[in-house]
Write a protein that holds these residues in place. Structure first.
Motif, PDB file in Angstrom:
ATOM      1  N   UNK A  69      -5.578 -15.834   3.987  1.00  0.00           N
ATOM      2  CA  UNK A  69      -4.276 -15.548   4.599  1.00  0.00           C
ATOM      3  C   UNK A  69      -4.395 -15.384   6.114  1.00  0.00           C
ATOM      4  N   UNK A  70      -3.360 -15.826   6.815  1.00  0.00           N
ATOM      5  CA  UNK A  70      -3.338 -15.633   8.266  1.00  0.00           C
ATOM      6  C   UNK A  70      -3.063 -14.169   8.569  1.00  0.00           C
ATOM      7  N   UNK A  71      -3.324 -13.778   9.801  1.00  0.00           N
ATOM      8  CA  UNK A  71      -3.040 -12.399  10.201  1.00  0.00           C
ATOM      9  C   UNK A  71      -1.552 -12.097  10.011  1.00  0.00           C
ATOM     10  N   UNK A  72      -0.705 -13.069  10.283  1.00  0.00           N
ATOM     11  CA  UNK A  72       0.744 -12.868  10.118  1.00  0.00           C
ATOM     12  C   UNK A  72       1.102 -12.615   8.655  1.00  0.00           C
ATOM     13  N   UNK A  73       0.491 -13.363   7.749  1.00  0.00           N
ATOM     14  CA  UNK A  73       0.750 -13.153   6.319  1.00  0.00           C
ATOM     15  C   UNK A  73       0.282 -11.765   5.889  1.00  0.00           C
ATOM     16  N   UNK A  74      -0.894 -11.389   6.347  1.00  0.00           N
ATOM     17  CA  UNK A  74      -1.433 -10.074   5.998  1.00  0.00           C
ATOM     18  C   UNK A  74      -0.562  -8.962   6.560  1.00  0.00           C
ATOM     19  N   UNK A  75      -0.071  -9.151   7.790  1.00  0.00           N
ATOM     20  CA  UNK A  75       0.748  -8.131   8.444  1.00  0.00           C
ATOM     21  C   UNK A  75       2.058  -7.901   7.705  1.00  0.00           C
ATOM     22  N   UNK A  76       2.511  -8.898   6.936  1.00  0.00           N
ATOM     23  CA  UNK A  76       3.774  -8.768   6.210  1.00  0.00           C
ATOM     24  C   UNK A  76       3.637  -7.926   4.943  1.00  0.00           C
ATOM     25  N   UNK A  77       2.405  -7.610   4.558  1.00  0.00           N
ATOM     26  CA  UNK A  77       2.192  -6.794   3.365  1.00  0.00           C
ATOM     27  C   UNK A  77       2.583  -5.342   3.643  1.00  0.00           C
ATOM     28  N   UNK A  78       3.057  -4.626   2.618  1.00  0.00           N
ATOM     29  CA  UNK A  78       3.456  -3.228   2.825  1.00  0.00           C
ATOM     30  C   UNK A  78       2.297  -2.363   3.294  1.00  0.00           C
ATOM     31  N   UNK A  79       2.501  -1.646   4.385  1.00  0.00           N
ATOM     32  CA  UNK A  79       1.489  -0.722   4.868  1.00  0.00           C
ATOM     33  C   UNK A  79       0.390  -1.355   5.706  1.00  0.00           C
ATOM     34  N   UNK A  80       0.479  -2.642   5.990  1.00  0.00           N
ATOM     35  CA  UNK A  80      -0.581  -3.280   6.769  1.00  0.00           C
ATOM     36  C   UNK A  80      -0.220  -3.368   8.247  1.00  0.00           C
TER      37      UNK A  80
END
Length: 76
Positions: A15-26
């Motif tokens: 996953x890209x950083x943007x995808x990861x950042x969209x996760x709850x609490x990330x």
């Protein structure tokens, strides 16, 4: 349905950083930490995410249904 949920899983090895950042609490800073961690040491299981600074048991439990690890990372 169950199939819709599976499609929304994020592969923590690709996953890209943007995808990861969209996760709850990330968010952006933890997403960057995940990307930097896996560059040196790819995740073998979703539990490995807890080794990343700032991700504890509580955050992990919230994320668990949204996570997956690709075989590519597991084979290394």
């Amino acid at each position: 349905n169950a199939f819709g949920e599976v499609e929304h899983r994020v592969d923590i090895n690709t996953a890209s950083a943007a995808e990861l950042a969209s996760l709850p609490g990330i968010g952006d800073s933890k997403a960057q930490a995940i990307v930097e961690y896996r560059a040196a040491d790819p995740f073998k299981s979703i539990e490995d995410l807890k080794k990343v600074k700032g991700i504890g048991d509580k955050t992990f439990e919230t994320l668990k249904p949204s996570l997956m690890v690709s075989e590519a990372g597991a084979k290394k």
